[in-house]
Each structure stands twice: as structure tokens, then as C-alpha cells.
Design a protein around this motif. Structure first.
Motif, short mmCIF file in Angstrom:
data_model
loop_
_atom_site.label_atom_id
_atom_site.label_comp_id
_atom_site.label_asym_id
_atom_site.label_seq_id
_atom_site.Cartn_x
_atom_site.Cartn_y
_atom_site.Cartn_z
N SER A 92 -2.37 29.54 -10.74
CA SER A 92 -0.94 29.24 -10.63
C SER A 92 -0.10 30.25 -11.40
O SER A 92 0.92 30.72 -10.92
CB SER A 92 -0.65 27.82 -11.14
N ASP A 110 10.82 26.15 -4.39
CA ASP A 110 10.21 24.88 -4.80
C ASP A 110 8.71 25.00 -5.06
O ASP A 110 8.18 24.36 -5.97
CB ASP A 110 10.46 23.79 -3.75
N TYR A 111 8.03 25.80 -4.25
CA TYR A 111 6.59 25.99 -4.45
C TYR A 111 6.32 26.63 -5.82
O TYR A 111 5.40 26.23 -6.53
CB TYR A 111 6.00 26.86 -3.34
N ARG A 114 6.72 24.14 -8.54
CA ARG A 114 5.51 23.31 -8.63
C ARG A 114 4.41 24.06 -9.39
O ARG A 114 3.68 23.47 -10.19
CB ARG A 114 5.02 22.93 -7.24
N GLN A 115 4.27 25.36 -9.14
CA GLN A 115 3.27 26.16 -9.86
C GLN A 115 3.57 26.18 -11.37
O GLN A 115 2.67 26.02 -12.19
CB GLN A 115 3.24 27.60 -9.32
N ASN A 117 5.27 23.95 -13.09
CA ASN A 117 5.00 22.60 -13.62
C ASN A 117 3.49 22.36 -13.75
O ASN A 117 3.04 21.70 -14.69
CB ASN A 117 5.65 21.54 -12.74
N ARG A 118 2.71 22.88 -12.81
CA ARG A 118 1.26 22.75 -12.87
C ARG A 118 0.70 23.46 -14.10
O ARG A 118 -0.14 22.92 -14.81
CB ARG A 118 0.63 23.32 -11.60
#
Length: 190
Positions: A92, A110-111, A114-115, A117-118
Motif C-alpha cells: 500500500s 478515494d482508492y 483507502r491505501q 488508511n490501510r
């Protein structure tokens, strides 16, 4: 045996450490994006050639090194999970790094958010795992080595700070005192 890769790649670093710790003679070939695209079906580093055998992923390379040197693989399923969680965070963060260089960031995609946040969630969990792990001096498991390579890469590339993760920060400081980890540092080999 020939290992192709980059001195700054955390995946390659883990393979180099494994080869050095197993006392296996190997040639290291510094490889760029263009060469890896031509020579590896995965179009990434590391990849390894050992006679007629070609391996195109760090995990299979590590398994080959372990088998060739008669070493045991993962200590247990928890160590394998640590390896996998560190890989998830690393993949990520590399996406964030590479796509960020092209202007695709968590602020505009957005993707990518998410990365990001991961990675943060993984760092929190990895900090919890390492805080309850006893590590014998300079006797690191594959999961711990993958974690260390990820953390060192993130700090080297200024991708994140470990200031809020005291256990990870202490772990990274400790592993830097190990000769093989220190010797494979991008600061020393690039």
C-alpha cells in the motif's frame, strides 16, 4: 545465483539479508524499471536466477534460499501473519509513493485514501504485535525481517514517522545494530 534488484527496494533487501545470513554466494545486479520489465514476468524486483530456475517474487526467493541452505521457514502461523501484514502495508505504501509521484494522492483519489488508511491501521496493529513480542538479540524471524525492511524503507523514503509507534521505533533502532541489516542499508549501498 544472481539476484536482480534495487538497493533501495525493501523486498530486495530482505532477500539480500537472507542470502548473506545463509552464507550463499550470489551476484547482485542493480536493476532499473526498464530491465525488470524486460527480464521478469512480474515486471518488478526482485527476481532471481539460479541455474535454470527463475523466481519472480521475494516470497518464493526467500523460500528457495531457506530450502537451499537447509533452514526452517516461518516460525509459526503468527510469524507468517506478521510477514503478510507487513507486506500489505508495504504494498500500500509503495502504491502511495509511486502514484503520488504522478499526482495521484489520497487528497484527490478515494482508492489512495483507502491505501493511506490501510497503512496507518497496519502500523497501529504492527506496533501492538511488536510490543508483545520477545526478540532474541540478532535472531530475527522472516516476519520480523519483512517488518524491519518495510519500516526502514518508510523512514528512508520519508513516507511516515515512527514517533507515534514506540514499539516499532524501538524495534527498528535495535535491528539497525545487527551487522547484516546495517550492511544492506540503502544509505550504505546506493
Amino acid at each position: 545465483m544472481i539476484l536482480y534488484g534495487s538497493y533501495t527496494s525493501p523486498f530486495v533487501r530482505h532477500c539480500r539479508i537472507a542470502l548473506l545470513s545463509a552464507n550463499i554466494d550470489f551476484e547482485f545486479v542493480d536493476t532499473d524499471y526498464a530491465s525488470s520489465s524486460e527480464k521478469s514476468p512480474a515486471k518488478k524486483v526482485p527476481f532471481l536466477q539460479d541455474g535454470d530456475l527463475t523466481l519472480s517474487d521475494s516470497s518464493s526467493i526467500l523460500l528457495h534460499i531457506k530450502q537451499k541452505s537447509g533452514q526452517a521457514g516461518f516460525v509459526d502461523v503468527a510469524d507468517f501473519d506478521l510477514f503478510a501484514l507487513a507486506n500489505t502495508a508495504l504494498d500500500s505504501e509503495i502504491n502511495l509513493f509511486i502514484l503520488g509521484n504522478s499526482g495521484v494522492t489520497p487528497e484527490n483519489n478515494d482508492y489512495m485514501l483507502r491505501q493511506k488508511n490501510r497503512v496507518n491501521a497496519c502500523l497501529e496493529e504492527l506496533n501492538t504485535i511488536i510490543s508483545s513480542t520477545t526478540i532474541a538479540e540478532h535472531k530475527y524471524s522472516d516476519g520480523q525481517l519483512r517488518l524491519a525492511c518495510f519500516l526502514a524503507w518508510g523512514v528512508f523514503r520519508k513516507r511516515f514517522s515512527l514517533e507515534a509507534f514506540s514499539a516499532l521505533n524501538e524495534f527498528l533502532s535495535t535491528i539497525h545494530t545487527w551487522e547484516l541489516f546495517d550492511a544492506t542499508s540503502p544509505d550504505k549501498t546506493s
